[in-house]
Enzyme design. Structure first.
Site, PDB file in Angstrom:
ATOM      1  N   GLU A  61      47.097  16.627 -32.142  1.00  7.48           N
ATOM      2  CA  GLU A  61      47.740  15.211 -32.646  1.00  7.48           C
ATOM      3  C   GLU A  61      47.839  14.058 -31.914  1.00  7.48           C
ATOM      4  OE1 GLU A  61      50.650  15.393 -35.026  1.00  7.48           O
ATOM      5  OE2 GLU A  61      51.107  17.463 -34.958  1.00  7.48           O
TER       6      GLU A  61
ATOM      7  N   TYR B 226      49.857  25.714 -45.028  1.00  9.12           N
ATOM      8  CA  TYR B 226      50.496  25.514 -43.739  1.00  9.12           C
ATOM      9  C   TYR B 226      51.809  25.115 -43.662  1.00  9.12           C
ATOM     10  CZ  TYR B 226      51.009  21.928 -40.109  1.00  9.12           C
ATOM     11  OH  TYR B 226      51.655  20.398 -39.360  1.00  9.12           O
TER      12      TYR B 226
ATOM     13  N   TRP C 281      47.443  13.818 -41.587  1.00 11.39           N
ATOM     14  CA  TRP C 281      47.669  15.003 -40.692  1.00 11.39           C
ATOM     15  C   TRP C 281      46.513  15.968 -41.827  1.00 11.39           C
ATOM     16  CZ3 TRP C 281      47.218  18.107 -36.957  1.00 11.39           C
ATOM     17  CH2 TRP C 281      47.910  18.428 -36.855  1.00 11.39           C
TER      18      TRP C 281
END
Length: 201
Positions: A48, A26, A56
């Site tokens: 989000e 990522y 996250w």
């Protein structure tokens, strides 16, 4: 957590990239790289939204399930979701089952559709219109980065004015970091210079 860590492969990365196996790719392939397209940016707004209040990594690990559950985040399809879809999503244990966030995602799809049906590319242009000037220097650490900025607050207000929900300044700044509107890779990371936040092509 150290600002940067040199991996076994000899590459120096932001320290957070080593927090979980999924975070390495990522960090290298997505975070901070300029992202364009109404659909791609809409997906990120949705993720989000679900990330709000959570780590996250939780969303990253569920991302493929989210994509399957939300029709690959196709704006037109999600905008057409109704009560049956909401109940389906609330019963899907693979995703974050939060009624308010699910409702916001469907509502945001309708807001996005109203924009891009009128003017394709308008969501992309709105968000990138709030990209700040490039940093003069890479941040010394991730912890030194403010959770929101005047630009993210302005972008948040612009989205809310168009009917978007769950898009506060902190959520929008996380989007800006991901989509390369800012380059917040820490000083010393291989991507602190290699990724240019000024690339809007």
């Amino acid at each position: 957590m150290d600002a940067t860590v040199t991996s076994d492969d000899g590459v120096t990365r932001c320290g957070w990239a080593h927090s979980a196996p999924e975070m390495l790719a990522y960090h290298d392939d997505e975070w901070g790289r300029p992202l364009h397209g109404d659909g791609a940016l809409f997906e990120k707004i949705c993720l989000e939204t679900f990330q709000s209040g959570l780590a996250w990594i939780t969303i990253l690990r569920k991302r493929e399930a989210f994509r399957e559950a939300f029709a690959r985040f196709d704006i037109d399809e999600v905008a057409a979701f109704g009560d049956a879809d909401t109940e389906r999503l609330l019963s899907d244990a693979r995703i974050v089952r939060n009624r308010a966030k699910i409702a916001a995602t469907i509502s945001n799809a309708r807001a996005a559709k109203a924009m891009v049906d009128d003017e394709p590319g308008s969501l992309d242009r709105l968000l990138w219109g709030f990209a700040p000037p490039p940093r003069e220097a890479a941040p010394a650490s991730y912890a030194s980065i403010a959770p929101s900025t005047p630009e993210s607050a302005a972008a948040s207000a612009a989205l809310k004015a168009r009917g978007f929900r769950f898009v506060g300044p902190t959520t929008v700044y996380a989007l800006m970091q991901y989509a390369g509107l800012v380059n917040d890779h820490a000083a010393g990371c291989q991507l602190a210079v290699a990724v240019s936040p000024g690339d809007r092509s």
